[in-house]
Each structure stands twice: as C-alpha cells, then as structure tokens.
Scaffold this active site. Structure first.
Site, PDB file in Angstrom:
ATOM      1  N   ALA A 149      48.381  49.565  38.188  1.00  0.00           N
ATOM      2  CA  ALA A 149      47.845  50.528  39.164  1.00  0.00           C
ATOM      3  C   ALA A 149      46.336  50.630  39.023  1.00  0.00           C
ATOM      4  CB  ALA A 149      48.497  51.891  38.937  1.00  0.00           C
ATOM      5  N   GLU A 192      34.908  46.108  45.366  1.00  0.00           N
ATOM      6  CA  GLU A 192      34.953  47.542  45.102  1.00  0.00           C
ATOM      7  C   GLU A 192      33.854  48.245  45.895  1.00  0.00           C
ATOM      8  OE1 GLU A 192      35.253  48.387  40.902  1.00  0.00           O
ATOM      9  OE2 GLU A 192      36.624  46.704  40.688  1.00  0.00           O
ATOM     10  N   PHE A 230      31.021  31.120  43.639  1.00  0.00           N
ATOM     11  CA  PHE A 230      29.992  30.906  44.667  1.00  0.00           C
ATOM     12  C   PHE A 230      29.191  32.196  44.925  1.00  0.00           C
ATOM     13  CE2 PHE A 230      30.207  26.884  47.256  1.00  0.00           C
ATOM     14  CZ  PHE A 230      30.922  26.156  46.322  1.00  0.00           C
ATOM     15  N   GLY A 275      20.957  42.393  37.882  1.00  0.00           N
ATOM     16  CA  GLY A 275      22.004  41.461  37.421  1.00  0.00           C
ATOM     17  C   GLY A 275      23.359  41.898  37.937  1.00  0.00           C
ATOM     18  N   PHE A 276      24.219  40.925  38.199  1.00  0.00           N
ATOM     19  CA  PHE A 276      25.543  41.309  38.687  1.00  0.00           C
ATOM     20  C   PHE A 276      26.419  41.834  37.554  1.00  0.00           C
ATOM     21  CE2 PHE A 276      26.040  36.567  38.157  1.00  0.00           C
ATOM     22  CZ  PHE A 276      27.025  36.553  37.174  1.00  0.00           C
ATOM     23  N   CYS A 304      34.916  40.950  37.652  1.00  0.00           N
ATOM     24  CA  CYS A 304      35.333  39.602  38.065  1.00  0.00           C
ATOM     25  C   CYS A 304      34.338  38.485  37.794  1.00  0.00           C
ATOM     26  CB  CYS A 304      35.647  39.605  39.554  1.00  0.00           C
ATOM     27  SG  CYS A 304      37.095  40.572  39.932  1.00  0.00           S
ATOM     28  N   PHE A 305      33.090  38.661  38.234  1.00  0.00           N
ATOM     29  CA  PHE A 305      32.193  37.503  38.286  1.00  0.00           C
ATOM     30  C   PHE A 305      32.067  36.786  36.941  1.00  0.00           C
ATOM     31  CE2 PHE A 305      29.472  38.674  42.272  1.00  0.00           C
ATOM     32  CZ  PHE A 305      30.590  38.471  43.061  1.00  0.00           C
TER      33      PHE A 305
HETATM   34  C1  UDX Z   1      33.732  40.635  43.778  1.00  0.00           C
HETATM   35  C2  UDX Z   1      33.981  39.798  45.038  1.00  0.00           C
HETATM   36  O1  UDX Z   1      32.971  40.119  46.019  1.00  0.00           O
HETATM   37  C3  UDX Z   1      35.367  40.079  45.593  1.00  0.00           C
HETATM   38  O2  UDX Z   1      35.642  39.227  46.698  1.00  0.00           O
HETATM   39  C4  UDX Z   1      36.397  39.843  44.490  1.00  0.00           C
HETATM   40  O3  UDX Z   1      37.680  40.166  44.962  1.00  0.00           O
HETATM   41  C5  UDX Z   1      36.081  40.646  43.256  1.00  0.00           C
HETATM   42  O4  UDX Z   1      34.740  40.375  42.818  1.00  0.00           O
HETATM   43  P1  UDX Z   1      33.101  43.171  43.297  1.00  0.00           P
HETATM   44  O5  UDX Z   1      32.848  42.698  41.908  1.00  0.00           O
HETATM   45  O6  UDX Z   1      33.959  44.359  43.505  1.00  0.00           O
HETATM   46  O7  UDX Z   1      33.760  41.997  44.168  1.00  0.00           O
HETATM   47  O8  UDX Z   1      31.689  43.511  44.005  1.00  0.00           O
HETATM   48  P2  UDX Z   1      30.559  42.620  44.685  1.00  0.00           P
HETATM   49  O9  UDX Z   1      30.140  43.301  45.919  1.00  0.00           O
HETATM   50  O10 UDX Z   1      30.928  41.205  44.811  1.00  0.00           O
HETATM   51  O11 UDX Z   1      29.349  42.749  43.656  1.00  0.00           O
HETATM   52  C6  UDX Z   1      29.392  42.167  42.368  1.00  0.00           C
HETATM   53  C7  UDX Z   1      28.070  42.391  41.651  1.00  0.00           C
HETATM   54  O12 UDX Z   1      27.022  41.621  42.252  1.00  0.00           O
HETATM   55  C8  UDX Z   1      27.585  43.842  41.689  1.00  0.00           C
HETATM   56  O13 UDX Z   1      27.063  44.197  40.436  1.00  0.00           O
HETATM   57  C9  UDX Z   1      26.522  43.838  42.748  1.00  0.00           C
HETATM   58  O14 UDX Z   1      25.568  44.844  42.582  1.00  0.00           O
HETATM   59  C10 UDX Z   1      25.913  42.446  42.541  1.00  0.00           C
HETATM   60  N1  UDX Z   1      25.230  41.928  43.738  1.00  0.00           N
HETATM   61  C11 UDX Z   1      25.936  41.645  44.862  1.00  0.00           C
HETATM   62  C12 UDX Z   1      23.857  41.721  43.710  1.00  0.00           C
HETATM   63  O15 UDX Z   1      23.201  41.960  42.696  1.00  0.00           O
HETATM   64  N2  UDX Z   1      23.241  41.213  44.826  1.00  0.00           N
HETATM   65  C13 UDX Z   1      23.913  40.933  45.971  1.00  0.00           C
HETATM   66  O16 UDX Z   1      23.283  40.470  46.948  1.00  0.00           O
HETATM   67  C14 UDX Z   1      25.310  41.155  45.990  1.00  0.00           C
HETATM   68  P1  ADP Z   2      42.131  45.359  38.251  1.00  0.00           P
HETATM   69  O1  ADP Z   2      40.710  45.741  38.428  1.00  0.00           O
HETATM   70  O2  ADP Z   2      42.347  43.880  38.305  1.00  0.00           O
HETATM   71  O3  ADP Z   2      43.088  46.098  39.137  1.00  0.00           O
HETATM   72  P2  ADP Z   2      42.678  47.103  36.009  1.00  0.00           P
HETATM   73  O4  ADP Z   2      42.334  46.841  34.595  1.00  0.00           O
HETATM   74  O5  ADP Z   2      41.949  48.190  36.756  1.00  0.00           O
HETATM   75  O6  ADP Z   2      42.523  45.698  36.753  1.00  0.00           O
HETATM   76  O7  ADP Z   2      44.243  47.406  36.153  1.00  0.00           O
HETATM   77  C1  ADP Z   2      45.244  46.715  35.513  1.00  0.00           C
HETATM   78  C2  ADP Z   2      46.342  47.716  35.133  1.00  0.00           C
HETATM   79  O8  ADP Z   2      47.488  46.985  34.692  1.00  0.00           O
HETATM   80  C3  ADP Z   2      45.991  48.682  34.015  1.00  0.00           C
HETATM   81  O9  ADP Z   2      46.085  50.017  34.487  1.00  0.00           O
HETATM   82  C4  ADP Z   2      47.042  48.398  32.909  1.00  0.00           C
HETATM   83  O10 ADP Z   2      47.485  49.573  32.245  1.00  0.00           O
HETATM   84  C5  ADP Z   2      48.173  47.781  33.718  1.00  0.00           C
HETATM   85  N1  ADP Z   2      49.094  46.932  32.936  1.00  0.00           N
HETATM   86  C6  ADP Z   2      48.785  45.916  32.099  1.00  0.00           C
HETATM   87  N2  ADP Z   2      49.907  45.344  31.608  1.00  0.00           N
HETATM   88  C7  ADP Z   2      50.953  46.017  32.144  1.00  0.00           C
HETATM   89  C8  ADP Z   2      52.394  45.899  32.043  1.00  0.00           C
HETATM   90  N3  ADP Z   2      52.957  44.947  31.291  1.00  0.00           N
HETATM   91  N4  ADP Z   2      53.161  46.765  32.726  1.00  0.00           N
HETATM   92  C9  ADP Z   2      52.583  47.720  33.511  1.00  0.00           C
HETATM   93  N5  ADP Z   2      51.253  47.866  33.662  1.00  0.00           N
HETATM   94  C10 ADP Z   2      50.442  47.036  32.996  1.00  0.00           C
END
Ligand code: UDX
Ligand code: ADP
Length: 464
Positions: free
Chosen positions: A11, A166, A226, A271-272, A276-277
């Site tokens: 969740a 996000e 990318f 900086g990013f 994920c990245f």
């Molecule tokens: C990213 C991908 O965009 C999304 O598709 C994937 O599912 C998850 O990872 P997120 O990390 O939530 O999403 O935010 P994003 O808007 O991509 O920004 C990532 C980081 O890059 C942030 O710290 C942001 O401030 C930075 N950023 C982004 C820059 O510094 N400059 C930019 O032009 C764009």
């Molecule tokens: P994301 O940003 O990818 O959604 P998060 O770290 O915010 O990742 O969420 C992942 C969630 O998955 C956490 O809340 C964690 O408690 C939950 N989780 C991890 N392993 C299990 C599991 N085996 N069963 C249920 N929940 C789990």
C-alpha cells in the site's frame, strides 16, 4: 475472464493511488489493498481522509469516494489473496545493501516472499501482475516459485509497470501517455485481455500497449534511465553555464523548442531524487555487467555519478561562498521532499546536502510544507547511522518558514514548492544575518527581485 475481485500487495506510493483509481473507474470490481505495515493501513483507513499516508493532490477525494464501497485497505494478506482473481504485486524493491550485487542490484526478497505467500494460499487459478519495477526476467523467477511451491493451481504472470510520477499521480493515472502490459503472448492471452479490459474502462484502447514480458519489464527501467539521463545532461550543462556566463534556463528553452528534443525534463536542479531513478539505473548497470556489457554499464552509471556530483557541488558552493566555513552558522533549508507536491523524501537531494553541511558543522533549520520532523531525522539516521542525539543537535525542523529563516546566514532551496515564490522575501531578508545568502537549488525565485531586496542570490546554472 471477467474480473470482479482484485488485490494489491503493498500500500505504498504506487499501490495506493493505482488501486484507488481502479476502484473509482471500475465500481464492479472489489479492490483490496493489503500491507504488512499496520500503521500504514491504519492511516489509509483513517476516518479523516486527509490523514492517508501519502500526500498526493486529488488522492484523498478519490479515497473518500471509493473507500468502503469497493476499495478496502487491510492487513489480512492471506484473505485478500484467497479472494482475488488477479493479484498485483506492488512491494518495494530497494537496492541491495549486502552480499552479491550490494549497492547495485535490486533486492528481490520482498517479491519472493510475496510469490511464496501467493503460492501457499491460492486454492484456485490466479493472474499475478508485476506492478513493482523489476529487473528484466523477474517474471521467470516468480513463475518458478509459484509453480514449484503452489497447490497445483495455474498461475499466469503479467508485467504492468506503473509510470506515474509522484505529485501528479492522480492525473498520470487518469490520463496516462500509455499503459503497458507484458505477457507471454501465446500462453497468457486470456489473462492479458482481462487486464486490458480493466484499463479500457477509462483509457483509450490505442494507449494500451501489449508486449512480451521481457520488453515490458525492460521498458520501465529504460524509461526511468532516459528521464534521469535528461536531468543529468542539463545539470552537466548547468556547471558549464556558471563558468561561461550562459544561462541554463535559456539553454533549456532553446534546445527544448527542437521538436526532436522536446521541452520537458530539462530543468536544472540540485539533483534528482526519488525512489526510482538512482535505484533503477544502478539496477540497469548491474544487469548490463552481469551480461558482460561493460560499456553499456559504464554509460548509464555516469548518469548517477553526475547526479552525485551535482548534489556535492551545490553543498560545497554554499561552504565556499560563506567564506569557506559554515561552522556554527544557521542554514535554512526550504524543502526536504525530493520534488514538490509529495511528502516522499526517498533519495531526496536535501538529505545529501544536509549531510555534507552537518559534517562542516553547520546548524540546519528545515521547513517543508509536507514533511514531518520524524521523517527528516529518520532520513539522516539511515544515511549515516548518526545517533538521534547528534541529529537533534545539528538540525531543527520548523513548522513556520519565517521562523526557519530567522537569523539564518543562508537559505538553501531544495524543493520547488510553489508557496516559496509567494513568501514575503523582504521580511525574510530583514530577519536574516547579513550578508543574506540564498542558494536556489531549483531556480524558483526571481533573481532580479532577490538581488534588488539585497540578497546575495545564486541559482543553478547562471551567474545572474
Ligand atoms: C519517476 C518517473 O517520472 C515515473 O515515470 C516513474 O514511474 C517513477 O519515477 P518520480 O520519481 O515520482 O517519477 O518523479 P519525477 O517527476 O520523474 O522526478 C524525479 C526527480 O527528478 C525529482 O527529484 C525531480 O525534482 C527531478 N527533476 C525532474 C529535475 O531535477 N529536473 C527535471 O527537469 C525533472
Ligand atoms: P512504492 O513507492 O513502490 O509503492 P513503497 O515502499 O512506498 O513502494 O511501498 C511498498 C509497500 O509494500 C510497503 O508499505 C511495505 O510494507 C509493503 N510490503 C513489502 N513486502 C510486503 C509483503 N510481503 N506483504 C505485504 N506488504 C508488503
């Protein structure tokens, strides 16, 4: 197969919003989101819907509408697995911190635990959907575990990576550029079609792309690589701009008008960050190395190296500008989240910049509209295994930005929250130590105005 019951394990920032949208758009489907984290589920179920654990514009309204109708949050993972026809796995896949692949590979232990739990509970056929970002060919491992430890029922595996960002998650989910579904196209056609049918409730069919499993898994890593590469590219140019008198904002506009390059993701920054990245690129580097593709690995690793450099460069510029010492000086941080409109701080540049300045004996005053004190302290403990006592000595978290900036020697802007632009900067200036320095790590403030108020103002990628 007509799907009427799904569950999502995890969740988090992906599982929560994604399932809220499916529940809203598909009232005929019962959606249960489960998590082991009792506190997190309690927050999702909080009577006051503004207390849900994720701050994301528009999300609490969605949850308010669907929760209790066809959207449920629970800690009873087994019951949810048992009842669902389709199970989304949306658990965390952090970078490994031990053993083989330490600091590079994705740690798949939570994925494996999920697979084993699904296998042991399932008493009828299930469709299992990978939502988490995973290394290419993970579906094979999941399938192996399910088939070898299950109760003789059939499992079909799909990959359906989530591309939401996000801060804009709700809009991204409502109007996605594309939905990607990967499956073994001969064996999993029926499963694939049933997932397509769910999305077709609100996404135009031409935006729902189906591919083989491996292309889908690898596309997600590639998209993130990318996007991150664009940020590192413009950040690399920002340093050159500062040396040459060019302005990185003008540069972005000029190159972004080339339709082959496009205007998005060209904002120079401190900086990013984000969950994920960095994780996904390191994972990509690890995968490339594991196939002996060293040039491919080195190429992508440079994106992360550049990002680390940018964060360090920002911090060291603060120290150098403040006459080579920040010892005992108050530095106010505006922003702690990794980007605006989220309370997520994972890998936020603010953490590294703060860590650097703490080693230089600065006192850091933090204000972020959505991040709580506990999270700031946790982030630093996690990074540097500092004791809570040490952190409390070096950092104060404020709930009022003017208090955070009062008597500060310098202000550093770490997140691009819109509200920062609307502050009474004259009042802030009057209450600061002089000279009053502002280091704008997001280029959000008006340079001319700041200078006219008396600030010594520096932005990323320009000399003003
Ligand atoms: C990213 C991908 O965009 C999304 O598709 C994937 O599912 C998850 O990872 P997120 O990390 O939530 O999403 O935010 P994003 O808007 O991509 O920004 C990532 C980081 O890059 C942030 O710290 C942001 O401030 C930075 N950023 C982004 C820059 O510094 N400059 C930019 O032009 C764009
Ligand atoms: P994301 O940003 O990818 O959604 P998060 O770290 O915010 O990742 O969420 C992942 C969630 O998955 C956490 O809340 C964690 O408690 C939950 N989780 C991890 N392993 C299990 C599991 N085996 N069963 C249920 N929940 C789990």
């Amino acid at each position: 197969m007509k799907i009427t019951s799904i569950c999502c394990i995890g969740a988090g920032y992906v599982g929560g919003p994604t399932m809220a949208i499916i529940a809203q758009k598909c009232p005929h489907i019962k959606v249960t989101v489960v998590d082991l984290n009792v506190e997190r589920i309690a927050a999702w179920n909080d009577k006051d819907v503004t207390n849900i654990p994720i701050y994301e514009p528009g999300l609490s309204d969605l949850v308010a509408e669907a929760r209790g109708r066809n959207l449920f949050f629970s800690t009873d993972v087994e019951k949810a697995i048992d009842e669902a026809q389709m199970i989304f796995i949306s658990v965390n896949t952090p970078t490994k911190t031990y053993g083989l692949g330490k600091g590079m590979a994705a740690d798949l232990k939570y994925i494996e635990l999920c697979a084993r739990q699904i296998a042991s509970v399932a008493k009828d056929n299930k469709i299992v959907v990978e939502k988490s970002t995973l290394p290419v060919r993970t579906a094979e491992a999941i399938k192996n575990i399910l088939d070898n430890t299950g109760n003789g029922v059939q499992f079909q595996i799909l990959s359906n990576p989530e591309f939401l960002a996000e801060g804009t998650a709700v809009q991204d989910l409502l109007f996605p550029d594309r939905v990607l579904i990967g499956g073994n196209l001969e064996g999993e056609r029926e499963a694939l079609d049933s997932l397509v049918e769910i999305y077709a409730n609100w996404v135009p069919k031409e935006r729902i792309l189906t591919t083989n499993l491996w292309s889908s898994e690898l596309s997600k890593l590639t998209a993130n690589a990318f996007l991150a590469q664009r940020v590192s590219s413009i950040n690399a140019m920002s340093e050159l701009c500062e040396k040459t008198g060019a302005d990185v904002n003008e540069l972005s506009r000029a190159i972004g008008m080339d339709s082959r390059i496009g205007p998005k993701f060209l904002k120079a920054s401190v900086g990013f960050g984000g969950s994920c990245f960095q994780k996904d690129i390191l994972n990509l580097v690890y995968i490339a190395k594991s196939y002996g593709l060293n040039e491919v690995a080195d190429y992508w690793e440079q994106v992360v190296i550049m990002n680390d450099h940018q964060k360090r460069r920002f911090a060291s510029t603060i120290v150098q500008t403040l006459y080579n010492t920040v010892s005992g000086k108050k530095i106010a941080f505006l922003g702690w989240a990794f980007k605006k409109d989220t309370n997520d701080t994972r890998e936020s540049a603010a953490i590294n910049v703060c860590d650097y300045l703490l080693h230089e004996q600065a006192h850091i005053a933090v204000y972020d509209p959505q991040v709580k004190e506990k999270k700031v302290f946790n982030d630093l403990q996690y990074l540097d295994s500092r004791s809570l006592e040490e952190i409390e000595k070096g950092i104060t978290v404020f709930e009022d930005p003017y208090e955070a900036c009062k008597d500060a020697h310098a202000i550093a802007i770490l997140t691009e929250w819109d509200e920062f632009k609307a502050y009474d900067w004259e009042k802030i200036y009057d209450n600061m130590q002089k000279p009053a320095f502002v280091f704008d790590g997001r280029n959000v403030l008006d340079a001319k105005k700041m200078v006219s108020l008396g600030f010594v103002y520096s932005a990323i990628g320009s000399t003003n």
